[in-house]
Design an enzyme around this catalytic site. Sequence first.
Site, PDB file in Angstrom:
ATOM      1  N   THR A 326       0.625  -1.042   0.227  1.00 26.10           N
ATOM      2  CA  THR A 326       0.198  -0.086   0.041  1.00 26.10           C
ATOM      3  C   THR A 326       0.844   1.382   0.021  1.00 26.10           C
ATOM      4  OG1 THR A 326      -0.013  -0.218   2.408  1.00 26.10           O
ATOM      5  CG2 THR A 326      -2.050  -1.181   1.028  1.00 26.10           C
ATOM      6  N   GLU A 327       2.083   1.131   0.332  1.00 26.79           N
ATOM      7  CA  GLU A 327       3.007   2.512   0.514  1.00 26.79           C
ATOM      8  C   GLU A 327       4.294   2.265   0.290  1.00 26.79           C
ATOM      9  OE1 GLU A 327       2.333   4.210   4.502  1.00 26.79           O
ATOM     10  OE2 GLU A 327       0.132   3.709   4.535  1.00 26.79           O
ATOM     11  N   LEU A 328       4.497   1.509  -0.931  1.00 31.24           N
ATOM     12  CA  LEU A 328       5.987   1.232  -1.291  1.00 31.24           C
ATOM     13  C   LEU A 328       6.862   2.082  -1.480  1.00 31.24           C
ATOM     14  CD1 LEU A 328       7.961  -1.236  -1.710  1.00 31.24           C
ATOM     15  CD2 LEU A 328       7.129  -1.086  -3.996  1.00 31.24           C
TER      16      LEU A 328
END
Length: 458
Positions: A326-328
């Site tokens: 989700t937030e790489l």
Amino acid sequence: MKNFNNGFFPSMLFLLICLVYSGLANDPFSHSHSLKTESEDREAKISVTKLSLKQFSKKEWKLKQDQLIEKIRKNKVRFEVTYNNKTAVKDAVISLKQTKPFFLLGCAMNFRILQSEGYRKWFASRFAITSFTNEMKWYTTEKVRGQENYTAADSMLKFAEENDILVRGHTVLWDDPKMQPSWVENIKDPEDVRNVTLNRINSVMKRYKGKLTGWDVVNENLHWDYFEKMLGVNASSRFYNLAYKLDPDVTLFVNEYNTIENPGEVTATPVKVKDKMEEILAYQGNENIKGAIGAQGHFSPIQPNLAYMRSALDTLGSLGLPVWITELDMPKCPNQAKYIEEILREVYSHPAVEGIIIFAGPEVSGFDKLTLADKDFNITETGDVIDKLLKEWHQKTSDIPNIFMVDHENEEEDVSLLHGLYNVNVSHPQIKNFSTSLRLEVTKEMGPRQVVRVVINA
């Protein structure tokens, strides 16, 4: 003797993979190992007193990834074109064009996209899903108690909708005490905290009902426990229950960090994240929630441990729920582009993962870790990796040769297609004015081989 508790390592396979991977990431090894795995809630014990391992190469790991991708991201499709009497129509020509890929590599955005036409054009030409970094968070939308302001979030959502970009909601609540609106931090009365929190959930979820693909309901509720301390141990489960009642069709995520990126994590391990999701779903009234797991993926600027990632994703995926990265991101480093590509390919090759969102953007966006383009929108080395994978994971028309139906029993005429939606056109060079079109959905649910039958009335 090395002892491992199953609470952290769910299978002997994980241990073997990690040992093997250490041979990939470091120097070759040839040592004797004695392994023992124990579990507090099981009587069975497994002991290994002698273990022989064969070193493997990155090339071999990549080959395995490619094999998995071919298996889990594609289907073999056979087209059978017949007359009404079921005889084959020889020399029929089938043309295909993918209109929508089902696996999405997306990118977060922030308020700066409203200020830069170049940023908007750059974004809309690439990505089909996004999340907003801060614009939907409580501390942004209600800086002063009772004075809600969704202007930025609404404008960003409008831009996304106009460009057919899906939006994943981030976040309804955040369990970190330092990430509340400043006025909430000053509330000491639990009943008052309950009232303002319920108002927040109702406000944001009703406003965006039916407009988002998913919601992080209580962000990072393993690392933090603000609401649990103020409102009781079941606070998160109750909030998911309310979120479900307000929007029963939206996917509700548990979203945590260090779960796949840090083998030394003790708070939000894969097993503990899985247990948290199970705890939420077991709460009365939550059994029908469309649950999912978000692994944020804030990687350190070092060689990623792909074997640990795979084992972690195995554990997260064991519930059978969708898993998203989700937030790489990753701080800048000399090998950033190489490391990011390795991470993305590893994630893409795992069957539990349904999508990825990177925290990145062009220089004007202010994303200072993964900068994908400079101030003039020239693509950086890491940006080139993202563009390459976006193209690779989307079935280009040029990758699909026209299929000439000669013998519909010939397996060589099967075509391998990435999962997604396709427009299909069937024509025949010798049948005048004949052309028919259809819409084809290629999904894993269809099985590894699909048969598409077209009947010609001629």
